[in-house]
Scaffold this motif. Structure first.
Motif, short mmCIF file in Angstrom:
data_model
loop_
_atom_site.label_atom_id
_atom_site.label_comp_id
_atom_site.label_asym_id
_atom_site.label_seq_id
_atom_site.Cartn_x
_atom_site.Cartn_y
_atom_site.Cartn_z
N GLU A 111 13.04 0.96 7.40
CA GLU A 111 11.62 1.31 7.49
C GLU A 111 11.17 2.02 6.22
OE1 GLU A 111 11.37 3.67 10.98
OE2 GLU A 111 11.66 1.99 12.37
N TYR A 112 12.01 2.92 5.71
CA TYR A 112 11.66 3.63 4.48
C TYR A 112 11.61 2.67 3.30
CZ TYR A 112 12.64 8.03 6.97
OH TYR A 112 12.61 9.08 7.85
N ALA A 113 12.55 1.74 3.23
CA ALA A 113 12.57 0.78 2.11
C ALA A 113 11.26 0.00 2.06
CB ALA A 113 13.76 -0.17 2.26
N ASP A 114 10.83 -0.50 3.21
CA ASP A 114 9.62 -1.31 3.25
C ASP A 114 8.38 -0.47 2.94
OD1 ASP A 114 8.86 -4.11 3.89
OD2 ASP A 114 7.59 -3.14 5.40
N SER A 115 8.29 0.72 3.53
CA SER A 115 7.09 1.55 3.33
C SER A 115 7.00 2.08 1.90
CB SER A 115 7.09 2.71 4.33
OG SER A 115 8.19 3.58 4.10
N ILE A 116 8.14 2.46 1.31
CA ILE A 116 8.10 2.99 -0.06
C ILE A 116 7.72 1.92 -1.05
CG2 ILE A 116 9.54 3.94 -1.92
CD1 ILE A 116 11.11 5.47 0.23
N LEU A 117 8.28 0.71 -0.91
CA LEU A 117 7.93 -0.37 -1.83
C LEU A 117 6.46 -0.77 -1.69
CD1 LEU A 117 11.09 -2.67 -1.75
CD2 LEU A 117 10.32 -1.18 -3.58
N LYS A 118 5.95 -0.74 -0.47
CA LYS A 118 4.52 -1.04 -0.29
C LYS A 118 3.67 0.02 -0.98
CE LYS A 118 4.85 -3.62 4.05
NZ LYS A 118 4.59 -3.63 5.52
N GLU A 119 4.05 1.29 -0.83
CA GLU A 119 3.28 2.37 -1.46
C GLU A 119 3.39 2.31 -2.98
OE1 GLU A 119 2.86 7.26 -1.22
OE2 GLU A 119 4.02 6.17 0.30
N CYS A 120 4.50 1.78 -3.49
CA CYS A 120 4.69 1.66 -4.94
C CYS A 120 4.08 0.38 -5.50
CB CYS A 120 6.19 1.69 -5.27
SG CYS A 120 6.97 3.29 -5.00
N LYS A 121 3.40 -0.41 -4.65
CA LYS A 121 2.75 -1.64 -5.07
C LYS A 121 3.75 -2.64 -5.65
CE LYS A 121 -1.12 0.54 -4.19
NZ LYS A 121 -1.84 0.30 -2.91
N ARG A 206 3.12 7.54 -8.87
CA ARG A 206 2.21 8.11 -7.88
C ARG A 206 2.98 8.49 -6.61
NH1 ARG A 206 -1.79 4.34 -9.93
NH2 ARG A 206 -3.53 5.55 -10.84
N TYR A 207 3.99 7.69 -6.29
CA TYR A 207 4.83 8.03 -5.13
C TYR A 207 5.55 9.35 -5.38
CZ TYR A 207 8.21 7.82 -1.37
OH TYR A 207 8.94 8.13 -0.26
N PHE A 208 6.09 9.52 -6.59
CA PHE A 208 6.74 10.80 -6.93
C PHE A 208 5.78 11.96 -6.70
CE2 PHE A 208 9.41 8.46 -10.37
CZ PHE A 208 10.25 7.97 -9.39
N ILE A 209 4.55 11.80 -7.16
CA ILE A 209 3.55 12.86 -7.08
C ILE A 209 3.18 13.16 -5.63
CG2 ILE A 209 1.14 13.43 -7.60
CD1 ILE A 209 1.49 11.96 -10.27
N ASN A 210 3.02 12.11 -4.83
CA ASN A 210 2.51 12.27 -3.46
C ASN A 210 3.57 12.74 -2.46
OD1 ASN A 210 -0.03 11.39 -4.29
ND2 ASN A 210 0.40 9.24 -3.82
N HIS A 211 4.82 12.82 -2.88
CA HIS A 211 5.88 13.19 -1.92
C HIS A 211 6.72 14.36 -2.45
CE1 HIS A 211 5.33 9.77 0.87
NE2 HIS A 211 4.85 9.17 -0.21
#
Length: 258
Positions: A111-121, A206-211
């Motif tokens: 679940e994390y793999a899919d959600s993180i890649l989606k958030e990273c575009k 942006r993922y780094f920044i938002n988490h």
């Protein structure tokens, strides 16, 4: 009457002579007393102290000997226990770390793999999941080393670290809280791999920044290769390192370490 006076005089004389003798005896006894006191002070008292010291030393010796004997008993017991363990464990003990993960670990990581890649575009993403047997991420049914080169492998390795960081932040009993990634865009920044879309590059940072709430993250990267974002606005500290040792410039990652 005269006879009585003469007798009284004789008696008085005898008394005086006896007094003189007693006085001499008293003086002699005093000298003997003084001699005894002197002997006690100079000879017997030191001997008494010396004997007490000898007795105390002997008592200490007996106590220490008893303690040493007890320690030797413990040492022998430990030695016997170790020998017994070595005999019982002739085969090599194998450590299987995967056995310590919960039943939901692979599902949660997927679940994390899919959600993180989606958030990273992530470009061209259909589905991502975590392969527990290889302990690695798979994207669109392929492992990261099959369909892409060095740059994408570095990118996906970074995503795996983010997956583990999220899992530890939410589920670990002992969370390290600090993670260091060296050149997450390695390969792309050297110009030896496929061109990385700007949306993926910016999406990762942006993922780094938002988490930031999932633990401190230290990124080591060339400033020419990171996307242009307002890092200071989001509380991100940017530290520059220089090859020169000029005043006011930081030479290496650790202060005063070359």
């Amino acid at each position: 009457m005269m006879a009585q006076l003469l007798g009284l005089g004789e008696t008085e004389k005898d008394v005086e002579e006896r007094k003189a003798e007693i006085k001499k005896e008293l003086e002699m006894l005093k000298r003997q007393r003084d001699a005894l006191e002197s002997k006690i002070k100079t000879e017997l008292r030191p001997q008494e102290i010396s004997q007490e010291e000898i007795v105390n030393a002997y008592k200490a010796y007996l106590r220490i000997s008893s303690e040493i004997a007890l320690i030797e008993t413990y040492v022998q017991d430990f030695s016997d226990d170790l020998t017994a363990l070595e005999k019982e464990n002739d085969t090599k003990i194998e450590y299987h770390p995967k056995d310590y993960f919960g039943d939901d670990f692979a599902t949660t990581m997927s679940e994390y793999a899919d959600s993180i890649l989606k958030e990273c575009k992530y470009s061209g993403l259909l589905k991502a999941w975590f392969n527990f047997s290889t302990f690695d991420i798979e994207v669109n049914g392929e492992d990261k080393g099959t369909s892409h080169g060095k740059g994408y492998r570095a990118y996906l390795n970074t995503v795996v670290i983010m997956m583990l960081r999220k899992y530890l932040a939410k589920s670990a009993k002992f969370d390290p809280h600090v993670f260091i990634i060296d050149t997450p865009l390695h390969g792309f920044d050297e110009g030896i791999d496929d061109q990385l879309p700007d949306s993926m590059r910016s999406g990762l940072y942006r993922y780094f920044i938002n988490h930031q709430d999932e633990g401190q993250l230290i990124i080591i990267e060339n400033l020419d290769h990171i996307p242009h974002l307002d890092y200071e606005k989001h509380g991100v500290m940017v530290e520059n390192f220089w090859k020169s040792e000029e005043p006011g410039k930081r030479y290496g990652f650790l202060n005063d370490v070359k």
